[in-house]
Design a protein around this motif. Structure first.
Motif, PDB file in Angstrom:
ATOM      1  N   ILE A  16       0.842  -1.202   0.000  1.00  0.00           N
ATOM      2  CA  ILE A  16       0.000   0.000   0.000  1.00  0.00           C
ATOM      3  C   ILE A  16       0.875   1.249   0.000  1.00  0.00           C
ATOM      4  O   ILE A  16       0.615   2.208  -0.713  1.00  0.00           O
ATOM      5  CB  ILE A  16      -0.954  -0.004   1.207  1.00  0.00           C
ATOM      6  N   LYS A  17       1.912   1.220   0.792  1.00  0.00           N
ATOM      7  CA  LYS A  17       2.804   2.370   0.880  1.00  0.00           C
ATOM      8  C   LYS A  17       3.477   2.630  -0.470  1.00  0.00           C
ATOM      9  O   LYS A  17       3.607   3.776  -0.899  1.00  0.00           O
ATOM     10  CB  LYS A  17       3.853   2.130   1.963  1.00  0.00           C
ATOM     11  N   LYS A  18       3.867   1.561  -1.180  1.00  0.00           N
ATOM     12  CA  LYS A  18       4.504   1.705  -2.486  1.00  0.00           C
ATOM     13  C   LYS A  18       3.562   2.286  -3.526  1.00  0.00           C
ATOM     14  O   LYS A  18       3.954   3.101  -4.352  1.00  0.00           O
ATOM     15  CB  LYS A  18       5.002   0.344  -2.987  1.00  0.00           C
ATOM     16  N   ASP A  19       2.293   1.849  -3.506  1.00  0.00           N
ATOM     17  CA  ASP A  19       1.380   2.293  -4.567  1.00  0.00           C
ATOM     18  C   ASP A  19       0.733   3.644  -4.290  1.00  0.00           C
ATOM     19  O   ASP A  19      -0.082   4.111  -5.065  1.00  0.00           O
ATOM     20  CB  ASP A  19       0.335   1.218  -4.889  1.00  0.00           C
ATOM     21  N   GLY A  20       1.080   4.289  -3.191  1.00  0.00           N
ATOM     22  CA  GLY A  20       0.593   5.640  -2.923  1.00  0.00           C
ATOM     23  C   GLY A  20      -0.724   5.719  -2.202  1.00  0.00           C
ATOM     24  O   GLY A  20      -1.257   6.805  -2.017  1.00  0.00           O
ATOM     25  N   GLY A  23      -0.510   7.921   0.984  1.00  0.00           N
ATOM     26  CA  GLY A  23      -0.443   9.328   0.643  1.00  0.00           C
ATOM     27  C   GLY A  23      -1.799   9.881   0.228  1.00  0.00           C
ATOM     28  O   GLY A  23      -2.154  10.995   0.564  1.00  0.00           O
ATOM     29  N   THR A  24      -2.564   9.096  -0.476  1.00  0.00           N
ATOM     30  CA  THR A  24      -3.903   9.512  -0.907  1.00  0.00           C
ATOM     31  C   THR A  24      -4.805   9.726   0.295  1.00  0.00           C
ATOM     32  O   THR A  24      -5.534  10.710   0.369  1.00  0.00           O
ATOM     33  CB  THR A  24      -4.511   8.451  -1.846  1.00  0.00           C
ATOM     34  N   ARG A  25      -4.770   8.802   1.250  1.00  0.00           N
ATOM     35  CA  ARG A  25      -5.598   8.934   2.456  1.00  0.00           C
ATOM     36  C   ARG A  25      -5.153  10.140   3.287  1.00  0.00           C
ATOM     37  O   ARG A  25      -5.977  10.854   3.845  1.00  0.00           O
ATOM     38  CB  ARG A  25      -5.524   7.668   3.305  1.00  0.00           C
ATOM     39  N   GLN A  26      -3.856  10.373   3.369  1.00  0.00           N
ATOM     40  CA  GLN A  26      -3.356  11.534   4.102  1.00  0.00           C
ATOM     41  C   GLN A  26      -3.877  12.821   3.456  1.00  0.00           C
ATOM     42  O   GLN A  26      -4.339  13.722   4.151  1.00  0.00           O
ATOM     43  CB  GLN A  26      -1.829  11.543   4.119  1.00  0.00           C
ATOM     44  N   ARG A  27      -3.812  12.901   2.133  1.00  0.00           N
ATOM     45  CA  ARG A  27      -4.322  14.086   1.431  1.00  0.00           C
ATOM     46  C   ARG A  27      -5.820  14.258   1.649  1.00  0.00           C
ATOM     47  O   ARG A  27      -6.306  15.374   1.834  1.00  0.00           O
ATOM     48  CB  ARG A  27      -4.018  13.995  -0.069  1.00  0.00           C
ATOM     49  N   SER A  57      -7.179   7.205  12.142  1.00  0.00           N
ATOM     50  CA  SER A  57      -6.227   7.196  13.257  1.00  0.00           C
ATOM     51  C   SER A  57      -4.796   6.984  12.781  1.00  0.00           C
ATOM     52  O   SER A  57      -3.888   7.736  13.154  1.00  0.00           O
ATOM     53  CB  SER A  57      -6.620   6.095  14.251  1.00  0.00           C
ATOM     54  N   GLY A  58      -4.587   6.002  11.944  1.00  0.00           N
ATOM     55  CA  GLY A  58      -3.243   5.726  11.441  1.00  0.00           C
ATOM     56  C   GLY A  58      -2.681   6.860  10.620  1.00  0.00           C
ATOM     57  O   GLY A  58      -1.516   7.240  10.768  1.00  0.00           O
ATOM     58  N   ARG A  59      -3.499   7.440   9.740  1.00  0.00           N
ATOM     59  CA  ARG A  59      -3.018   8.516   8.890  1.00  0.00           C
ATOM     60  C   ARG A  59      -2.763   9.782   9.694  1.00  0.00           C
ATOM     61  O   ARG A  59      -1.818  10.517   9.429  1.00  0.00           O
ATOM     62  CB  ARG A  59      -4.006   8.805   7.754  1.00  0.00           C
ATOM     63  N   VAL A  60      -3.610  10.066  10.688  1.00  0.00           N
ATOM     64  CA  VAL A  60      -3.403  11.236  11.537  1.00  0.00           C
ATOM     65  C   VAL A  60      -2.091  11.082  12.315  1.00  0.00           C
ATOM     66  O   VAL A  60      -1.319  12.037  12.428  1.00  0.00           O
ATOM     67  CB  VAL A  60      -4.607  11.459  12.485  1.00  0.00           C
TER      68      VAL A  60
END
Length: 98
Positions: A16-20, A23-27, A57-60
Motif C-alpha cells: 500500500i505504501k509503495k502504490d501511494g 499518501g492519498t488517504r493523508q491528502r 487514526s493511522g493517517r493522523v
C-alpha cells in the motif's frame, strides 16, 4: 505492548505504501482540515471524510508524528462523542517564528 503482526499484514502495508494509497488517504484527511486554529477529533474527521476510524487514526498519527503536518491542540470535548479529547490541528502558519 507489542503484538505479533502477520507477515501478510506487513507485506500488505508495504504494498500500500509503495502504490501511494497511504499518501492519498493523508491528502484526503488534510483536505477537510481547515487552517489554524480549527481542530478535530478522530470521530469528527471520520464524519468529514467518510473514512473508518482505523484508517483516520493511522493517517493522523503519520501526519502528526512523521510529517509534522498536524499538531495536538488543547483538550476539549468531542462534538460527536462528548468525551474529552486531545484534538489535532494544522500548526500555526507563523509557528516557526515564535
Amino acid at each position: 505492548m507489542h503484538t505479533q503482526v502477520a507477515h501478510t499484514s506487513i507485506r500488505t502495508y508495504r504494498d500500500i505504501k509503495k502504490d501511494g494509497t497511504i499518501g492519498t488517504r493523508q491528502r484526503q484527511i488534510m483536505l477537510v482540515i481547515q487552517p489554524f486554529p480549527a481542530d478535530y477529533s478522530l470521530q469528527e474527521l471520520c464524519e468529514l471524510t467518510g473514512l473508518p476510524v482505523n484508517i483516520v487514526s493511522g493517517r493522523v498519527n503519520e501526519l502528526r508524528e512523521d510529517l509534522g503536518e498536524l499538531e495536538r491542540a488543547p483538550a476539549r470535548k468531542c462534538r460527536i462523542t462528548g468525551r474529552t479529547i486531545r484534538p489535532v490541528r494544522r500548526p500555526h502558519p507563523q509557528g516557526a517564528l515564535f
